[in-house]
Design a protein around this motif. Structure first.
Motif, PDB file in Angstrom:
ATOM      1  N   ARG A  93      29.117  50.028  43.113  1.00 24.09           N
ATOM      2  CA  ARG A  93      29.214  48.793  43.883  1.00 24.09           C
ATOM      3  C   ARG A  93      30.184  47.836  43.186  1.00 24.09           C
ATOM      4  N   PRO A  94      30.694  46.817  43.905  1.00 20.72           N
ATOM      5  CA  PRO A  94      31.514  45.805  43.231  1.00 20.72           C
ATOM      6  C   PRO A  94      30.745  45.231  42.046  1.00 20.72           C
ATOM      7  N   SER A  95      31.461  44.949  40.963  1.00 19.13           N
ATOM      8  CA  SER A  95      30.772  44.556  39.736  1.00 19.13           C
ATOM      9  C   SER A  95      30.345  43.095  39.716  1.00 19.13           C
ATOM     10  N   THR A  96      31.060  42.216  40.455  1.00 21.04           N
ATOM     11  CA  THR A  96      30.727  40.786  40.419  1.00 21.04           C
ATOM     12  C   THR A  96      30.878  40.163  41.803  1.00 21.04           C
ATOM     13  N   THR A  97      30.311  38.982  41.954  1.00 24.42           N
ATOM     14  CA  THR A  97      30.466  38.230  43.196  1.00 24.42           C
ATOM     15  C   THR A  97      31.917  37.800  43.388  1.00 24.42           C
ATOM     16  N   GLU A  98      32.628  37.512  42.275  1.00 32.13           N
ATOM     17  CA  GLU A  98      34.030  37.090  42.398  1.00 32.13           C
ATOM     18  C   GLU A  98      34.853  38.181  43.062  1.00 32.13           C
ATOM     19  N   ILE A  99      34.606  39.445  42.689  1.00 28.88           N
ATOM     20  CA  ILE A  99      35.355  40.555  43.277  1.00 28.88           C
ATOM     21  C   ILE A  99      35.030  40.680  44.761  1.00 28.88           C
TER      22      ILE A  99
ATOM     23  N   CYS B 109      39.935  48.122  32.060  1.00 28.91           N
ATOM     24  CA  CYS B 109      38.923  49.174  31.864  1.00 28.91           C
ATOM     25  C   CYS B 109      37.706  48.638  31.132  1.00 28.91           C
ATOM     26  N   GLN B 110      37.930  47.686  30.197  1.00 28.94           N
ATOM     27  CA  GLN B 110      36.800  47.082  29.489  1.00 28.94           C
ATOM     28  C   GLN B 110      35.895  46.338  30.452  1.00 28.94           C
ATOM     29  N   PHE B 111      36.472  45.533  31.332  1.00 30.08           N
ATOM     30  CA  PHE B 111      35.667  44.776  32.285  1.00 30.08           C
ATOM     31  C   PHE B 111      34.924  45.708  33.236  1.00 30.08           C
ATOM     32  N   LEU B 112      35.538  46.869  33.540  1.00 36.33           N
ATOM     33  CA  LEU B 112      34.899  47.845  34.423  1.00 36.33           C
ATOM     34  C   LEU B 112      33.917  48.746  33.685  1.00 36.33           C
ATOM     35  N   ARG B 113      33.893  48.612  32.348  1.00 32.88           N
ATOM     36  CA  ARG B 113      33.050  49.446  31.487  1.00 32.88           C
ATOM     37  C   ARG B 113      33.349  50.933  31.669  1.00 32.88           C
ATOM     38  N   ASP B 114      34.621  51.228  31.863  1.00 32.68           N
ATOM     39  CA  ASP B 114      35.090  52.611  31.969  1.00 32.68           C
ATOM     40  C   ASP B 114      35.445  53.073  30.556  1.00 32.68           C
ATOM     41  N   ILE B 115      34.470  53.629  29.859  1.00 36.81           N
ATOM     42  CA  ILE B 115      34.621  53.907  28.429  1.00 36.81           C
ATOM     43  C   ILE B 115      35.717  54.928  28.166  1.00 36.81           C
ATOM     44  N   ASP B 116      35.799  55.983  28.972  1.00 35.12           N
ATOM     45  CA  ASP B 116      36.852  56.986  28.775  1.00 35.12           C
ATOM     46  C   ASP B 116      38.228  56.356  28.918  1.00 35.12           C
ATOM     47  N   CYS B 117      38.384  55.513  29.920  1.00 34.07           N
ATOM     48  CA  CYS B 117      39.666  54.836  30.132  1.00 34.07           C
ATOM     49  C   CYS B 117      39.998  53.938  28.955  1.00 34.07           C
ATOM     50  N   VAL B 118      38.999  53.198  28.454  1.00 33.86           N
ATOM     51  CA  VAL B 118      39.218  52.321  27.294  1.00 33.86           C
ATOM     52  C   VAL B 118      39.709  53.131  26.096  1.00 33.86           C
ATOM     53  N   ASN B 119      39.004  54.209  25.781  1.00 34.47           N
ATOM     54  CA  ASN B 119      39.364  55.016  24.609  1.00 34.47           C
ATOM     55  C   ASN B 119      40.744  55.642  24.748  1.00 34.47           C
ATOM     56  N   ASN B 120      41.030  56.202  25.913  1.00 32.30           N
ATOM     57  CA  ASN B 120      42.329  56.861  26.121  1.00 32.30           C
ATOM     58  C   ASN B 120      43.476  55.861  26.074  1.00 32.30           C
ATOM     59  N   THR B 121      43.242  54.670  26.660  1.00 31.67           N
ATOM     60  CA  THR B 121      44.315  53.669  26.706  1.00 31.67           C
ATOM     61  C   THR B 121      44.624  53.117  25.325  1.00 31.67           C
ATOM     62  N   TYR B 122      43.589  52.804  24.554  1.00 31.48           N
ATOM     63  CA  TYR B 122      43.849  52.301  23.201  1.00 31.48           C
ATOM     64  C   TYR B 122      44.466  53.385  22.306  1.00 31.48           C
ATOM     65  N   GLU B 123      44.122  54.636  22.538  1.00 29.05           N
ATOM     66  CA  GLU B 123      44.743  55.729  21.790  1.00 29.05           C
ATOM     67  C   GLU B 123      46.254  55.741  22.039  1.00 29.05           C
ATOM     68  N   GLN B 124      46.649  55.571  23.317  1.00 27.40           N
ATOM     69  CA  GLN B 124      48.069  55.515  23.659  1.00 27.40           C
ATOM     70  C   GLN B 124      48.725  54.265  23.062  1.00 27.40           C
ATOM     71  N   LEU B 125      48.027  53.132  23.148  1.00 28.39           N
ATOM     72  CA  LEU B 125      48.572  51.880  22.646  1.00 28.39           C
ATOM     73  C   LEU B 125      48.831  51.956  21.142  1.00 28.39           C
ATOM     74  N   PHE B 126      47.850  52.450  20.377  1.00 27.36           N
ATOM     75  CA  PHE B 126      48.004  52.495  18.915  1.00 27.36           C
ATOM     76  C   PHE B 126      48.983  53.584  18.484  1.00 27.36           C
ATOM     77  N   ARG B 127      49.182  54.572  19.347  1.00 24.54           N
ATOM     78  CA  ARG B 127      50.223  55.567  19.050  1.00 24.54           C
ATOM     79  C   ARG B 127      51.599  54.912  19.126  1.00 24.54           C
ATOM     80  N   LEU B 128      51.772  54.007  20.108  1.00 22.31           N
ATOM     81  CA  LEU B 128      53.053  53.320  20.254  1.00 22.31           C
ATOM     82  C   LEU B 128      53.211  52.180  19.252  1.00 22.31           C
ATOM     83  N   GLU B 129      52.125  51.453  19.000  1.00 21.32           N
ATOM     84  CA  GLU B 129      52.187  50.292  18.105  1.00 21.32           C
ATOM     85  C   GLU B 129      50.889  50.183  17.294  1.00 21.32           C
ATOM     86  N   PRO B 130      50.810  50.901  16.169  1.00 22.83           N
ATOM     87  CA  PRO B 130      49.572  50.917  15.365  1.00 22.83           C
ATOM     88  C   PRO B 130      49.163  49.533  14.877  1.00 22.83           C
TER      89      PRO B 130
END
Length: 591
Positions: free
Chosen positions: A272-278, A406-427
């Motif tokens: 379901r939508p996560s918040t009333t604002e959405i 992804c953090q706001f959506l609590r999509d943990i896999d997305c969070v982990n994968n995205t930060y892995e890519q980010l720190f690979r480019l800019e540790p």
């Protein structure tokens, strides 16, 4: 019968019952008035018939909620004068009474029994009205738990009112919050949550005593289905997953709106939508989507679009050559994307990039800009930042923003994968480490959060003072008060005098540490400084109430405590929720 020399009973609003399943009675009363609510008028009084702890706690939660939630379209009451006990003659115990303003009109369950199913335009209007009320309810830290057509009143002037907060719960009292805090009953091994539900309106998680704020959205979706079909929910069939089969009973509802209602009623609260604002943002977009849907499904449009595309592509390729052809593919793709046709847009973009690879950066920036315009819809934001990163895999900003969505959506896999890519480019990205620390903190993974805050401080230096502040707060939460105090002082020594909000936060954390180490005078002094720097910090008022009470200044403690309870916060911190609950417990104990 005259109660408290001001309340005179007029009539019961439902048949009086001796049933064990009825815990309260509701009367229309004539109220002679108080200083807060002067003038004689007819109002509503709810009377609690049972004296058990569970029912008293629930009744007092309703009192607190109605006092705390500031919205003109819920029943208005003043707990100081309107909540009291009354001892009738020959009664073995006191009755608790709550008086609230009477709302003129008819509830929607009665209304739909005598009217045709509502139009799509009216359904959108009513849904937006109720979500706007629910937005304030949720922002104040409560969820309703009993939304249904009979608990919504249609005023003669057309406004909707949400009533009956008898099942209201604090967000911090949800099943998930109890699990997170480990509040298991030592005797039963279960978490102490009362299951309250209405048949056909409440989702499965609420029936099982595991309600969350998104449970209100399920009930709201089913309420709208009741109104657009005119059919009792019990008479609508369901599929093998328990979802209502209702669309054939509401031909006036377009597919985009029907899809949205089904999303509100998704079996899994995470779908379901996560918040009333959405929800409010989506409702603003729905009329446009419905118009596009009707237009793009018309046979003339489909035929002309196909002919025009074939003619245009052929002409461009023949007369202008491939570079210009590629540019035009991008222009067409952008137009299709603006019309929410992402699949076809990407096909054109991919063709353009094959011809001119350098166009990928332009397409990436296009998606990045769209993502920045859809901040209220986190799923869309995530989608567009993903596409921005797809066309420019080296764009650090896209990964940073994607990770936050992804953090706001609590999509943990997305969070982990995205930060892995980010720190690979800019540790050494201090903002990346700071944002990841925030995410770990919301998951109560404090060790991981501390590690990331320390990396943010290491790489960000003077830019990362918010990380110092958050690390101080985290140590306070974990009971490491000496370390919290040390970090707060370090931050204050470096924070510029112009950044009043940061300095206020640091003084608050310093005072919190001192308060817990019983340095009440020092805590009071630092909290007063924090208040001068930023008078909007609710957590400062809560701590001032505790400090003043410890110093014996009960009047000041009461005043600060009232602000702590009633002030609205943009961000809900768990410690503030806890301090508010402690205040309420002390207030009720005194009563």
């Amino acid at each position: 019968m005259l109660i408290n020399e001001r309340i005179r009973l007029v009539k019961p609003l439902r048949e009086l019952s001796e049933s064990l399943f009825t815990d309260n009675e509701i009367f229309e009363v004539e109220d002679a008035g108080t200083e807060w609510n002067p003038g004689s008028k007819h109002r509503i009084m709810k009377v609690l018939k049972r004296g058990t702890t569970r029912f008293i706690e629930r009744f007092e939660r309703e009192v607190t909620a109605l006092e705390s939630i500031e919205h003109p379209n819920i029943p208005q009451t003043n707990g100081v004068d309107d909540y009291f006990t009354f001892a009738p003659s020959r009664s073995p115990f006191n009755l608790r009474c709550l008086v609230m303003d009477k709302i003129e009109g008819q509830d929607l369950e009665e209304w739909i029994e005598n009217h045709a199913p509502i139009s799509q335009a009216l359904a959108l209007d009513w849904l937006e009205q109720i979500v706007a009320i629910l937005d304030i309810v949720h922002r104040t830290g409560f969820f309703h738990r009993d939304i249904k057509s009979s608990n919504i009143i249609l005023h003669p002037q057309g406004q909707l009112f949400l009533i009956d907060f008898g099942a209201v719960r604090r967000v911090t009292d949800t099943y998930l919050a109890k699990v997170g805090a480990g509040e298991r009953d030592v005797r039963t091994g279960k978490y102490p949550i009362t299951s309250i539900f209405s048949h056909y309106y409440s989702p499965l998680e609420q029936i099982n005593g595991k309600a969350v704020p998104q449970s209100d959205f399920f009930a709201l979706g089913r309420t709208i289905v009741r109104l657009v079909t005119g059919v009792n929910l019990m008479d609508l069939p369901t599929d093998n997953k328990g979802r209502l089969i209702w669309r054939n009973k509401a031909p006036q509802i377009d597919k985009p709106f029907a899809d949205f209602l089904d999303q509100l009623m998704a079996p899994n609260p995470g779908q379901r939508p996560s918040t009333t604002e959405i929800i409010l943002w989506r409702l603003k977009k729905l009329p446009e989507q419905n118009k596009i849907y009707r237009l793009t499904r018309s046979k003339p449009f489909i035929f002309s679009a196909v002919i025009a595309s074939i003619s245009l592509i052929g002409l461009l390729a023949y007369t202008l050559g491939f570079p210009v052809y590629a540019n035009n593919l991008v222009a067409q793709g952008q137009k299709l994307e603006e019309e929410n046709n992402t699949e076809q847009a990407q096909k054109l973009f991919d063709q353009a990039v094959k011809i001119r690879p350098e166009l990928s950066n332009q397409i990436s920036k296009f998606y990045f800009d769209i993502a920045g315009r859809v901040k209220e819809d986190l799923e869309l934001e995530k989608k567009y930042y993903n596409l921005a990163a797809k066309y420019n895999p080296n764009d650090i900003d896209s990964y940073n923003n994607l990770a936050l969505a992804c953090q706001f959506l609590r999509d943990i896999d997305c969070v982990n994968n995205t930060y892995e890519q980010l720190f690979r480019l800019e540790p050494n990205s201090w903002t990346g480490h700071y944002n990841l620390a925030n995410f770990y903190e919301t998951q109560e993974k404090y060790d991981l959060a501390q590690e990331q805050y320390n990396l943010a401080i290491k790489y960000g230096q003077e830019q990362a003072l918010m990380a110092v502040n958050n690390l101080s707060r985290l140590n306070n939460l974990q009971g490491n008060y000496a370390q919290a105090q040390k970090l707060a002082i370090k931050g204050l020594n470096k924070a510029p005098s112009s950044d009043k909000q940061l300095r206020s936060a640091l003084y608050k954390n310093l005072a919190w540490a001192k308060l817990m180490q019983k340095d009440y005078q020092g805590a009071d002094k630092d909290l007063q400084t924090a208040l001068k720097l930023d008078s909007q910090r609710v957590d400062v008022y809560c701590l001032l109430s505790k400090a003043k009470e410890a110093l014996g200044d009960i009047n000041s403690a009461s005043g600060y405590g009232e602000i702590c309870l009633l002030a609205r916060m943009d961000t809900w911190l768990p410690e503030v929720q806890k301090w508010r609950e402690e205040l309420i417990e002390r207030i009720f104990k005194k009563k």
